[in-house]
Design an enzyme around this catalytic site. Structure first.
Site, PDB file in Angstrom:
ATOM      1  N   SER B 180       0.843  -1.200   0.000  1.00 47.16           N
ATOM      2  CA  SER B 180       0.000   0.000   0.000  1.00 47.16           C
ATOM      3  C   SER B 180       0.881   1.254   0.000  1.00 47.16           C
ATOM      4  O   SER B 180       1.670   1.424  -0.923  1.00 47.16           O
ATOM      5  CB  SER B 180      -0.949  -0.057   1.207  1.00 47.16           C
ATOM      6  OG  SER B 180      -1.970   0.907   1.076  1.00 47.16           O
ATOM      7  N   ASP B 344      -9.341  -4.919  -4.751  1.00 47.50           N
ATOM      8  CA  ASP B 344      -8.812  -3.766  -4.019  1.00 47.50           C
ATOM      9  C   ASP B 344      -9.603  -2.507  -4.380  1.00 47.50           C
ATOM     10  O   ASP B 344      -9.664  -2.115  -5.537  1.00 47.50           O
ATOM     11  CB  ASP B 344      -7.330  -3.604  -4.406  1.00 47.50           C
ATOM     12  CG  ASP B 344      -6.567  -2.669  -3.487  1.00 47.50           C
ATOM     13  OD1 ASP B 344      -7.172  -1.704  -2.981  1.00 47.50           O
ATOM     14  OD2 ASP B 344      -5.369  -2.914  -3.299  1.00 47.50           O
ATOM     15  N   HIS B 377      -8.200  -4.894  -0.292  1.00 50.33           N
ATOM     16  CA  HIS B 377      -6.870  -4.307  -0.136  1.00 50.33           C
ATOM     17  C   HIS B 377      -6.049  -5.035   0.923  1.00 50.33           C
ATOM     18  O   HIS B 377      -4.863  -5.287   0.757  1.00 50.33           O
ATOM     19  CB  HIS B 377      -7.073  -2.837   0.247  1.00 50.33           C
ATOM     20  CG  HIS B 377      -5.838  -2.006   0.283  1.00 50.33           C
ATOM     21  ND1 HIS B 377      -5.073  -1.721  -0.830  1.00 50.33           N
ATOM     22  CD2 HIS B 377      -5.229  -1.363   1.316  1.00 50.33           C
ATOM     23  CE1 HIS B 377      -4.056  -0.945  -0.495  1.00 50.33           C
ATOM     24  NE2 HIS B 377      -4.118  -0.716   0.804  1.00 50.33           N
TER      25      HIS B 377
END
Lengths: 400, 400
Positions: B180, B344, B377
Site C-alpha cells: 500500500s 482492491d 486491499h
C-alpha cells in the site's frame, strides 16, 4: 471563485442540470407541486404520526378507469420532481425528464405519472419539497420533532404513497418504478401490494441492503453526528450542523459516482492555478474543491436529521421486511424490468443479479438491462434514456 | 461487551493477529526497536526539520559486503514492525511475519531485512513507534509542532530511509518492498535511487494517486477536521479529537476491506440479540459495532494531525514527483514484481496494470502476481504468503 464547477453543481440542480443535457424536449405543461395529508399515519413500528403531509406531482392525465397510473418513487437525495418545469425559466427539468413526457418512453399522452415526496425527505428546506419529518412541528408539542420522530422504513414510504392513491381512488398501478432508494420502494410495492402492481421497474438497486451498504450508510452519517451543532438532533432553535451535513453529502456524491468520473474529469488537477497542493493544506486538488462545493450546495436545502432517518430506512430495508431475507422477493408476482450498471459502487452488479435470480426462481418474469457509462450509480439518472426502448416495450407488454 | 469481535480488533494488533493465523512459525529472535536521528532533515519542499528521530527494526544479519539488505516500507496505518515479536508473550508478530524469517520467502538466514518507521507515523502514541511529526516537540519552540510541521511527501519518507542506510554504510538494496503506502515508497526508491535498488516489490499499490484516491483521502480526513477538539491541529494541551480520528479510521478500515468481508462475515446481523436496529438509533447492526470498535481501538494509539499529514503525502504522490506523471515510472530500471488483488478498492486492478504497462514500456522487466481472497486491499497483508514462492524466486533471480 474557487471552484470553477460550482455553477452546475448548485443545490438540487446537480442531477437535473446534467440530465437536461440530452436532446429531448422537457415535459411541456408547467408542473404544479400539490400536497396531501394523512390525518393519522401508523408506522411499521406501530407509532403514530398526526398530520403526515407530503408533496406530489403528476404528469399526463388520469383516465376514466383510473388504470393508466405509473408511480415513480425517488432516490435518497431526490424528491417528487421527476419531470417538467415549475416555471418556464427553470434552469432544469425534473431528474427523469429524458424518459417522461409526450412521445417519450413513459408517454404522458398515455400514462398518468405520479411522484410523491417521501416522509423525512432530505430536502426539508427546499421550497419545492413538502415533507413531514424531524424538522416538522409535532402538533402535540408545538415544537420540531427532532430525533423523537418515529423511525420509518421503506415500507412506510410505500404506505404513504398508497394513502395518496386511496385518496385519488386509484386501485391499480400500471407500473411502479424508481431509481436507487426509489428501486427499494418499487420492490417493496410489488411484494406487499401484489394485487395493485402490474409491472415493476427497479433501477440501480437490489432487493435488500447488504452488510456493506449498511456500513457505508453509517459512514455517510458520521460527519453529522460529529458536528457539535448537531446536538443529538436538537438544533432547530440554533445553528444547524451544516458543516457535518455538507461532509455527509460529499461522501454520497463521491460514492454515487465512479472512478471514471473522478479520474477522467479531474485527475490530479489543482483547484487553482499556481496554488500547489504540496505547499499548503489550504491548497486543494480540483476534485476536492468540487466535492466541497457540491456538499455545501446540497446542504443548503437539506436537513441533517432527515439525512440520518433516510440512512436508517435504507439500512433497515429488505424486500417485504418479513421473516426471512428472501421471502419478499418471492412474493413479487408482477413482471420485473431491472435496470442497472456494473460500475455502481452502492448497489453492485452482483447484488442486482442475485436479486433477479431470486425473483425469477419461482417463475416471475425478469429482464435485466445494463446501462453503459462513466458515472457509476448516477448513470441510473443521467443515462436512463439508454433504457428508453426497453422501458417503452415493457410498459406496452401484457402484464400476466 | 457490545462488540463480540473487539478482542481481535484491538489496536494495532488487528492486522498482525489475523496474519498470525497461518501455520508458519514467527521470526524467532526477539526484535528490538532501535532509533536513529537525522540532525537536520531538509524536506522536498525545502523546509528544515531538526532532530528527525525515527524507529527501525531489523531481522537477520548484515553480511560483510553489506549487500544482502532488503528494505521493507510500511503502509498507512502501519509501522516498522514487519516481523517477529518484541517479547515472547506478544499476542501477535509483525504484519508480514508469514513471509519474513528463517527459511521463509524473505529468508533471514540469507537477507538482512530493515524496516523503518515513517515520519508523521500514524501510531504516534504507540509505545512501539518512534516518529517525528506534528505531535513531536519542535526543538526551536519547545512546543508540539502541530500544523506548523512541514508538509512531507513519499519522497521525504524515502530520504529518511536513505539517511539510515547511509549511517549504516549500506550502499545497495537487494530489494525494496512494501504494501500500500509502502508500495509507493518502493516505486519512489526505484525511480529516484536507481543505482541503489536491485529489485522492487510493490504490493497493493499503483504508481500514482489518481483523482479518485485523492478524493477518498479527503473524505478519510474529514471527520478529524469536523471534530471541535481538532481545533485546527492545536490540541496537544487539551483533549485530542479522538472521536473524529476514530471515525476517520472507521472509513479506512471499511475501505481497505471488501464487500465479501462485510457481507460474508456480518451481513444484516444485529450487534446485540434482541436489540432490533429498527427500534432505536442506538441499536446497531453488527458491522457498525465492529467498525466502531476498530476505529476506537486504532484511535487510542494514533494521532489525528499525523493522519492528515499522511493523507496529504499520499495525495501528493506520483512516482518521481517530476515534470510529468509518468517519467518517474520510466526511470525505474530494476526488475519489478507487482503483487495485488482485483478486489482492491483503494488501488484498483486497472491502475496497477496501467502502472505495470508504463514501467515495462521501455524494457524494464515486470511480473504481476494476483492474490485471491475476500479481504480486498487488506489481502496484501493477510494473504501475502500466497505470493511467497514468487517472492522467493524473484529475490533469487539475477538483477541487471
Amino acid at each position: 471563485m474557487r471552484n470553477p464547477l460550482s455553477g452546475w453543481l448548485t443545490g438540487l440542480a446537480l442531477v437535473g442540470a446534467l440530465a437536461a443535457a440530452g436532446p429531448a424536449l422537457a415535459y411541456e405543461p408547467l408542473v404544479e407541486k400539490q400536497s396531501f395529508t394523512i390525518p393519522e399515519f401508523t408506522t411499521q413500528g406501530g407509532e403514530t404520526i398526526p398530520d403526515m403531509t407530503l408533496g406530489w406531482e403528476a404528469y399526463g392525465d388520469l383516465n376514466e378507469a383510473k388504470d393508466n397510473v405509473i408511480l415513480v418513487t425517488h432516490y435518497y437525495s431526490g424528491n417528487s420532481h421527476a419531470a417538467g418545469r415549475y416555471a418556464a425559466d427553470d434552469t432544469a427539468p425534473g431528474y427523469w425528464d429524458s424518459i417522461i413526457g409526450a412521445g417519450k418512453p413513459i408517454d404522458t399522452d398515455r400514462y398518468y405519472v405520479i411522484a410523491v415526496d417521501t416522509p423525512v425527505n432530505l430536502g426539508a428546506h427546499n421550497p419545492n419539497v413538502i415533507t413531514t419529518g424531524p424538522a416538522s412541528i409535532n402538533p402535540e408539542t408545538g415544537k420540531p420533532w427532532g430525533m423523537d420522530f418515529p423511525i420509518l422504513t421503506i415500507r412506510d414510504f410505500v404506505e404513504t404513497q398508497k394513502a395518496l392513491l386511496d385518496q385519488l381512488g386509484i386501485e391499480s398501478l400500471h407500473a411502479v418504478m424508481g431509481a436507487s432508494m426509489g428501486s427499494l420502494q418499487a420492490y417493496e410495492w410489488a411484494a406487499v401490494h401484489p394485487d395493485m402492481v402490474e409491472r415493476v421497474i427497479p433501477v440501480i438497486g437490489s432487493g435488500w441492503s447488504d452488510g456493506d451498504l449498511i456500513a457505508w450508510l453509517n459512514i455517510w452519517g458520521a460527519p453529522i453526528r460529529l458536528d457539535p451543532n448537531w446536538n443529538n438532533g436538537d438544533y432547530y432553535d440554533g445553528e444547524p450542523p451544516t458543516q457535518g451535513l455538507a461532509e455527509a453529502l460529499k461522501i454520497v456524491t463521491l460514492h454515487a459516482q465512479s472512478p471514471e468520473w473522478s479520474n477522467g474529469v479531474f485527475g490530479r488537477a489543482w483547484a487553482e492555478d499556481g496554488q500547489d497542493p504540496a505547499d499548503s493544506f489550504d491548497n486543494l486538488f480540483k476534485i476536492e474543491a468540487v466535492l466541497d462545493g457540491a456538499g455545501a450546495a446540497r446542504a443548503a436545502t437539506s436537513d441533517a436529521n432527515h439525512f440520518l432517518y433516510l440512512a436508517k430506512a435504507n439500512q433497515l430495508f429488505y424486500t417485504g421486511h418479513g421473516e426471512s431475507l428472501y421471502e419478499g422477493l418471492l412474493d413479487i408476482e408482477a413482471p420485473v424490468l431491472i435496470i442497472h450498471t456494473n460500475e455502481d459502487l452502492i448497489f453492485p452488479g452482483d447484488a442486482v443479479r442475485e436479486t433477479a435470480t431470486l425473483i425469477k426462481s419461482d417463475g416471475t418474469p425478469v429482464q435485466i438491462v445494463e446501462l453503459q457509462g462513466t458515472r457509476g450509480h448516477l448513470d441510473g439518472v443521467l443515462s436512463i434514456a439508454q433504457a428508453g426502448d426497453a422501458i417503452a416495450a415493457f410498459l406496452a407488454s401484457e402484464s400476466e
